[in-house]
Enzyme design. Sequence first.
Site, PDB file in Angstrom:
ATOM      1  N   LYS A  51     -10.737   6.071 -54.961  1.00  0.00           N
ATOM      2  CA  LYS A  51      -9.989   6.410 -53.752  1.00  0.00           C
ATOM      3  C   LYS A  51     -10.606   6.806 -52.457  1.00  0.00           C
ATOM      4  CE  LYS A  51      -7.507   9.378 -51.208  1.00  0.00           C
ATOM      5  NZ  LYS A  51      -8.118   9.047 -49.728  1.00  0.00           N
TER       6      LYS A  51
ATOM      7  N   GLU B 283     -18.881  17.616 -55.387  1.00  0.00           N
ATOM      8  CA  GLU B 283     -19.951  17.398 -54.115  1.00  0.00           C
ATOM      9  C   GLU B 283     -19.311  17.981 -52.958  1.00  0.00           C
ATOM     10  OE1 GLU B 283     -23.011  17.110 -54.691  1.00  0.00           O
ATOM     11  OE2 GLU B 283     -23.175  16.282 -56.670  1.00  0.00           O
TER      12      GLU B 283
ATOM     13  N   GLU C   9     -18.397  25.872 -42.288  1.00  0.00           N
ATOM     14  CA  GLU C   9     -18.905  24.401 -42.043  1.00  0.00           C
ATOM     15  C   GLU C   9     -18.045  23.823 -40.812  1.00  0.00           C
ATOM     16  OE1 GLU C   9     -17.935  21.326 -44.996  1.00  0.00           O
ATOM     17  OE2 GLU C   9     -20.160  20.798 -44.858  1.00  0.00           O
TER      18      GLU C   9
HETATM   19  P1  NAI Z   1     -11.439  16.412 -47.787  1.00  0.00           P
HETATM   20  O1  NAI Z   1     -11.689  17.191 -48.647  1.00  0.00           O
HETATM   21  O2  NAI Z   1     -10.570  16.574 -46.631  1.00  0.00           O
HETATM   22  O3  NAI Z   1     -11.318  14.699 -48.098  1.00  0.00           O
HETATM   23  C1  NAI Z   1     -11.964  14.015 -48.981  1.00  0.00           C
HETATM   24  C2  NAI Z   1     -11.325  12.975 -49.844  1.00  0.00           C
HETATM   25  O4  NAI Z   1     -10.388  14.067 -50.629  1.00  0.00           O
HETATM   26  C3  NAI Z   1     -10.405  11.970 -49.194  1.00  0.00           C
HETATM   27  O5  NAI Z   1     -10.570  10.835 -49.717  1.00  0.00           O
HETATM   28  C4  NAI Z   1      -9.272  12.567 -48.931  1.00  0.00           C
HETATM   29  O6  NAI Z   1      -8.071  11.685 -49.043  1.00  0.00           O
HETATM   30  C5  NAI Z   1      -9.006  13.410 -50.589  1.00  0.00           C
HETATM   31  N1  NAI Z   1      -8.203  14.354 -50.568  1.00  0.00           N
HETATM   32  C6  NAI Z   1      -7.690  15.122 -49.916  1.00  0.00           C
HETATM   33  N2  NAI Z   1      -6.842  16.041 -50.579  1.00  0.00           N
HETATM   34  C7  NAI Z   1      -6.657  15.945 -51.543  1.00  0.00           C
HETATM   35  C8  NAI Z   1      -5.782  16.441 -52.673  1.00  0.00           C
HETATM   36  N3  NAI Z   1      -4.951  17.212 -52.678  1.00  0.00           N
HETATM   37  N4  NAI Z   1      -5.928  15.929 -54.119  1.00  0.00           N
HETATM   38  C9  NAI Z   1      -6.899  14.644 -54.191  1.00  0.00           C
HETATM   39  N5  NAI Z   1      -7.574  14.207 -53.185  1.00  0.00           N
HETATM   40  C10 NAI Z   1      -7.554  14.716 -51.889  1.00  0.00           C
HETATM   41  O7  NAI Z   1     -13.049  16.146 -47.051  1.00  0.00           O
HETATM   42  P2  NAI Z   1     -13.482  15.377 -45.485  1.00  0.00           P
HETATM   43  O8  NAI Z   1     -12.996  16.217 -44.503  1.00  0.00           O
HETATM   44  O9  NAI Z   1     -12.892  14.187 -45.563  1.00  0.00           O
HETATM   45  O10 NAI Z   1     -15.027  15.221 -45.847  1.00  0.00           O
HETATM   46  C11 NAI Z   1     -15.811  16.249 -45.359  1.00  0.00           C
HETATM   47  C12 NAI Z   1     -16.234  17.041 -46.441  1.00  0.00           C
HETATM   48  O11 NAI Z   1     -16.918  16.625 -47.458  1.00  0.00           O
HETATM   49  C13 NAI Z   1     -17.217  17.942 -45.945  1.00  0.00           C
HETATM   50  O12 NAI Z   1     -17.072  19.527 -46.490  1.00  0.00           O
HETATM   51  C14 NAI Z   1     -18.532  17.806 -46.420  1.00  0.00           C
HETATM   52  O13 NAI Z   1     -19.642  18.696 -46.546  1.00  0.00           O
HETATM   53  C15 NAI Z   1     -18.333  17.140 -47.574  1.00  0.00           C
HETATM   54  N6  NAI Z   1     -19.473  16.201 -48.299  1.00  0.00           N
HETATM   55  C16 NAI Z   1     -20.138  16.696 -49.223  1.00  0.00           C
HETATM   56  C17 NAI Z   1     -21.013  15.841 -49.734  1.00  0.00           C
HETATM   57  C18 NAI Z   1     -22.033  16.289 -50.939  1.00  0.00           C
HETATM   58  O14 NAI Z   1     -22.587  15.248 -51.354  1.00  0.00           O
HETATM   59  N7  NAI Z   1     -22.181  17.472 -51.123  1.00  0.00           N
HETATM   60  C19 NAI Z   1     -21.435  14.470 -49.104  1.00  0.00           C
HETATM   61  C20 NAI Z   1     -20.457  14.175 -47.975  1.00  0.00           C
HETATM   62  C21 NAI Z   1     -19.331  15.062 -47.420  1.00  0.00           C
END
Ligand code: NAI
Length: 489
Positions: free
Chosen positions: A182, A257, A393
């Site tokens: 996804k 992650e 963050e």
């Molecule tokens: P997000 O958590 O809003 O979304 C990430 C993914 O989860 C998207 O595909 C979204 O559609 C999906 N999603 C959202 N709500 C969901 C739910 N209830 N159930 C299942 N899937 C759902 O994160 P965002 O803002 O898109 O990405 C940034 C974040 O990701 C930051 O916190 C960043 O630090 C973290 N990140 C961590 C990495 C790592 O390797 N530790 C690498 C890159 C980003």
Amino acid sequence: MTTIARPRVLKDTYKMLIDGELVESASGETFEAISPATLEHLSNIPDGTEEDVERAVRSAQEAAPAWRRMGMQERCKIYLELASRLREKVEDLAAVEALDMGSTISAMRRDIAGGIHTIEYYTGIAWELKGDTMPNSNGGMHFTLRQPHGVSASITAYNHPFSFAIHRTIGALLAGNTLVLKPPEQDSITSLMLAEVVAEVFPKGVWNVVTGFGPTVGAPLVRHPAVRRIIFTGSAATGKLIFKSAADAGLKSVTLELGGKNPIIIFPDADIDKAVAATVAGMNFTQTAGQSCMSNSRAFVHESIHDEFVQKVADRMSKVRVGLPLDEDAQMGSVVSEAQYNKVMSYIEIGKQEGATLVLGGERPSDPELKGYYIMPTLFDNVNMGMRIANEEIFGPVLSVLPWSDEERLLADVNAVDYGLTAGIWTRDVHKALRFAHEVEAGTVWINGRSGTQGMPHGGFKDSGLGRLGCMEDLLANTQQKSVNITIE
Ligand code: NAI
Ligand code: MG
């Protein structure tokens, strides 16, 4: 300004990959892909539904027995074919990625190439996915098998969509699981371009791609009882939600992650110029406009070198060339969306209100050509751990400097956040470096520079995540052990 042309490969509408077919969503609905940098419409993306998730999971279930029985050599061959076809498309993928996420073409070439390079590493270690034999006991012979979980799901974040589509699926697939990916809704196109190639080289149903939003595609995937393994990249808040709702549906193997609020610690004996360069580079302004889980957004600088350090960092940050995605000379693009722009801008306001000193940035670029969601590299000084901008963050181009004087207090402050993804340490004193490397709560530590190599585990302490990727542990986590005992006497 040398600008490359808008990629001709861009289609009006992309399709998802379910059961080996490129398909529309069950509802026939789409949502718009826009460039956050230019605000132009790029394409239409299928708005996946629970019904699409159901079809994709069913297909992955049906494909599972043949895929898990397939020899490792065959699976690796399929991946190497994928890599060779993708290599021909690096330029197209990089241009589309740059437009869709707002980053620059030069950065996205590195990202796309990095994603493909992952395939070389994983197909290299794949043969090491093996069980153990135990010394024989009285009358027995004992060994373990490493077997896949079955159907797995990977949900990815918007900041490296293409490379995550490979990096965060390959462990599961090579280990013999089938998968539903996804992609992030902000920039789904390159995952769908990848899906077109996957459709050509993978057996049907092994790797499905369903686009759409968190609540309508992500959540049904997580709570689907047939999905036994979840690899999630995203925010800590969503990660926690997923962990909870997954358990409601059944005990699943979950790798998370998540975010970071990473320190870079500068001791007074550090090579200042190198530490300055590393602090600015480590913010990933030029890769993702600071939108990186690994950005060192908290720079702890010893007070004896503080003034010189801040001035040199500001000087270097002010030279970052902000520009359009397809401008070859641009070094930094926009953030990914209006929502992310508003979030970062609100943190900049919070920082000012909390009494931090705004040294640089905090505003849009003055160039009227940069119409999209651009924020200039922003530097706050005199930040302390009592402030929200030092704990939460921001995920944007905002760097905070926290002056320090006492080493014990420093260590406590460094570890005071809920996150624990990475930490940088700058000192020529090996004892200090190793003491801090030992004590800091972070999954990755860099001493005197961000060197790295394939195979080093990537993952977080505390709320930054669970599990490790990019290494043998990833392959192992995509399997479960079975102990087989044979009575021979
Ligand atoms: P997000 O958590 O809003 O979304 C990430 C993914 O989860 C998207 O595909 C979204 O559609 C999906 N999603 C959202 N709500 C969901 C739910 N209830 N159930 C299942 N899937 C759902 O994160 P965002 O803002 O898109 O990405 C940034 C974040 O990701 C930051 O916190 C960043 O630090 C973290 N990140 C961590 C990495 C790592 O390797 N530790 C690498 C890159 C980003
Ligand atoms: Mg977009």
